[in-house]
Design a protein around this motif. Sequence first.
Motif, short mmCIF file in Angstrom:
data_model
loop_
_atom_site.label_atom_id
_atom_site.label_comp_id
_atom_site.label_asym_id
_atom_site.label_seq_id
_atom_site.Cartn_x
_atom_site.Cartn_y
_atom_site.Cartn_z
N LEU A 119 0.84 -1.19 0.00
CA LEU A 119 0.00 0.00 0.00
C LEU A 119 0.88 1.24 0.00
O LEU A 119 0.65 2.19 -0.74
CB LEU A 119 -0.85 -0.03 1.28
N LEU A 139 -6.12 -4.51 1.47
CA LEU A 139 -5.78 -4.05 0.13
C LEU A 139 -7.02 -3.67 -0.67
O LEU A 139 -7.07 -2.62 -1.30
CB LEU A 139 -4.98 -5.14 -0.60
N HIS A 142 -8.57 -0.45 0.19
CA HIS A 142 -7.86 0.73 -0.30
C HIS A 142 -7.85 0.82 -1.82
O HIS A 142 -7.13 1.61 -2.40
CB HIS A 142 -6.43 0.74 0.23
N THR A 144 -6.79 -1.40 -4.05
CA THR A 144 -5.73 -2.08 -4.80
C THR A 144 -6.27 -3.40 -5.35
O THR A 144 -6.83 -4.20 -4.60
CB THR A 144 -4.54 -2.41 -3.87
N ARG B 8 -7.00 8.12 -1.02
CA ARG B 8 -5.91 7.80 -0.11
C ARG B 8 -5.81 8.85 1.00
O ARG B 8 -5.96 10.04 0.76
CB ARG B 8 -4.67 7.73 -0.98
#
Lengths: 363, 363
Positions: A119, A139, A142, A144, B8
């Motif tokens: 990350l 993950l 976030h 990903t 983010r």
Amino acid sequence: MGKGKRTRVTLRQVAQEAGTSASTASRALAGNGYVAEAIKARVVAAADRLGYVPDVSARSLKGRSSGLVGLVVSDLRNQFYAALAAGVEGSLAAAGHQMVLVDDHGSDAQALEGARAFLAMRAAGVLLAPVGRAATELLVEHGTPVVEVDRRSGARGCDAVTIDSERGARDAVAHLLELGHRRIAMVLDETMWDTGRNRLKGYRAAHRDAGVPLSRRLVLDLGLRPADPGADVAAFLDANPGVTAVFAANNVVAEAVWQELKRRGSAVPRDCSVISFDDLGWMRIVEPGLTAVRQPVYDMGRQAADLLLARIAGERGRAQTLTLQPEFVRRGSTCAPGGTARTAHPSPPGGGAARGVGSDVSA
Amino acid sequence: MGKGKRTRVTLRQVAQEAGTSASTASRALAGNGYVAEAIKARVVAAADRLGYVPDVSARSLKGRSSGLVGLVVSDLRNQFYAALAAGVEGSLAAAGHQMVLVDDHGSDAQALEGARAFLAMRAAGVLLAPVGRAATELLVEHGTPVVEVDRRSGARGCDAVTIDSERGARDAVAHLLELGHRRIAMVLDETMWDTGRNRLKGYRAAHRDAGVPLSRRLVLDLGLRPADPGADVAAFLDANPGVTAVFAANNVVAEAVWQELKRRGSAVPRDCSVISFDDLGWMRIVEPGLTAVRQPVYDMGRQAADLLLARIAGERGRAQTLTLQPEFVRRGSTCAPGGTARTAHPSPPGGGAARGVGSDVSA
DNA sequence: TTCCCACCTGGGATCGATTTCATACTCTGG
DNA sequence: CCAGAGTATGAAATCGATCCCAGGTGGGAA
């Protein structure tokens, strides 16, 4: 060529050398927007005259991600994971991505730590042989892209590529039952992941299909990272002298079983038949060759990477699970109990019979 | 916990959440400079409330390097390189570094490409099993610490950790000569790297030491990535029927030799003794066990990584080459020619005699 | 009382590449 | 001869963390 640079060459310096601005130089090298041919050529020339290497940190700071792809495996020294990593690397390298490899040693905490690192480095995507759901969930949460390999953690929002463990195990055990074995032991590593669980399921299913009763005592779970697997296997065999065949759930277990049988002087397959789930090089080398369930490991790595690359490229749609079919390879380590020739297939000792190659896709 | 973030979380947001500034938040999390305990606690709390993950791109843009360390190997599917990578990873992970793994498939161009990628990602350092000097030179020239592993390219300005190939080979061949063998074949992969060259040198040295004449015809170079190594070995053995022992320069070659001998029904060691340079798991499993020159591969990876970490930490001084000593392990694949018992050491078939463990440092 | 130092904080520059955006030039067609 | 499309270019903002520095407090020493 270079002249022993102390400081790193930046785009600005290249631009200056080419007598233009950073913006133009950027466009020239990246190939975006308008740039006059003559200037483009000058910039390119200047770039390699100075030995310019673009800085990914800067690039990925501005853009959204570094080109890095993470891979988490449980034990690099295990040939299974090494082959998996090789497959992944092959596919990624061809697409111009770099692979960051983390070995979690089967620990949930270390896998999570790896995930956090990915990350932090803005990995474009992550492939992992899950040890728990935490890493995958972190993950995915976030944003990903994640592809699970070999096992599924049960976390949602990620693709997966696995091997049909249940079917592979069922085929193998069915083969033993067909040969006439009735007391077939299964030796395992773990049952917390779905690989072990499904192989056990396959073992049971084969018995059910054949109408042969199961005995809980014939299943030996060594646990991950056993102190002395050989001793455990020995104790187990002593306690169950009636066993005429052993189905080993993976290459590590197979090696322990094989060594112990050899140590105690049991003749394979006459005294005891052996089948391994996972087919490594040595199983073809030893005498007799090991009958095994061959997994397309390298290919699994490739396909998982390809799936991930597609997601990275922006492909939308529901999470997929790709299930690869293992191949049953008969060699010399299996025969009818007591060595009686009750074989259905004659089977050359060195050869292997393919069974169910291909793949399925399911949601 | 997280609430399904789309964007983010940045340090600024953490600072805001904690009611302070970015500068202070940075100090609080990094532990540099002055920060009041109360505020530090608030920042830390805010950080993990929001699930903050620092951005390495930004950090390494400002600072000088990302924490990444590159590793270049020639074939991940080869257990030798897999073990090497595992050793490296272990050491790096312990120090909080990530490992970027590149497989160059023995190609100079791909190694160079990998090196360029490492440069671009501002790798803190690079470990590589060299395929040529270009990659090392490029990296060294740009000031990236490099440690070569297993082989040396000859490039200057980098440390290296290797195994004493010449000595390992000499010990092995001396053993065969001592047993009475006079026509000892050596089978190789390559002679462009110093591993192959030095093993050949050791083979020759052992002959010289024993006053046994050499024959160029007894050395078979298969070349890297041979199409059909088995066939080449077969042709070689047919052309040299007088051969009573084979020294295989590495695990790949050893496997080819072993398989071919088995295929043609030669009894090992009676018809032909075999020694492998590099000791893999299967060599202990087969019957008879292979006499081998055991290399501390995993350890070589660890030590190389440690050396690199020291350089990264800023250690100055001349480039070092650390030479690890291999260990000669006698198993059952060697005996006097024709099976005559002219053995010096009685040697239990499964055991192994250590010889020269330890390491040397030289500039 | 004054000075200094140790402690604490936030503003703003910085790293290097990308990417608007504004400007300006060159044709082409009407 | 001009509008406008197409082509080229550079100034400046941006990404996120770090870190220097200026500014501010309080307490102890002179």
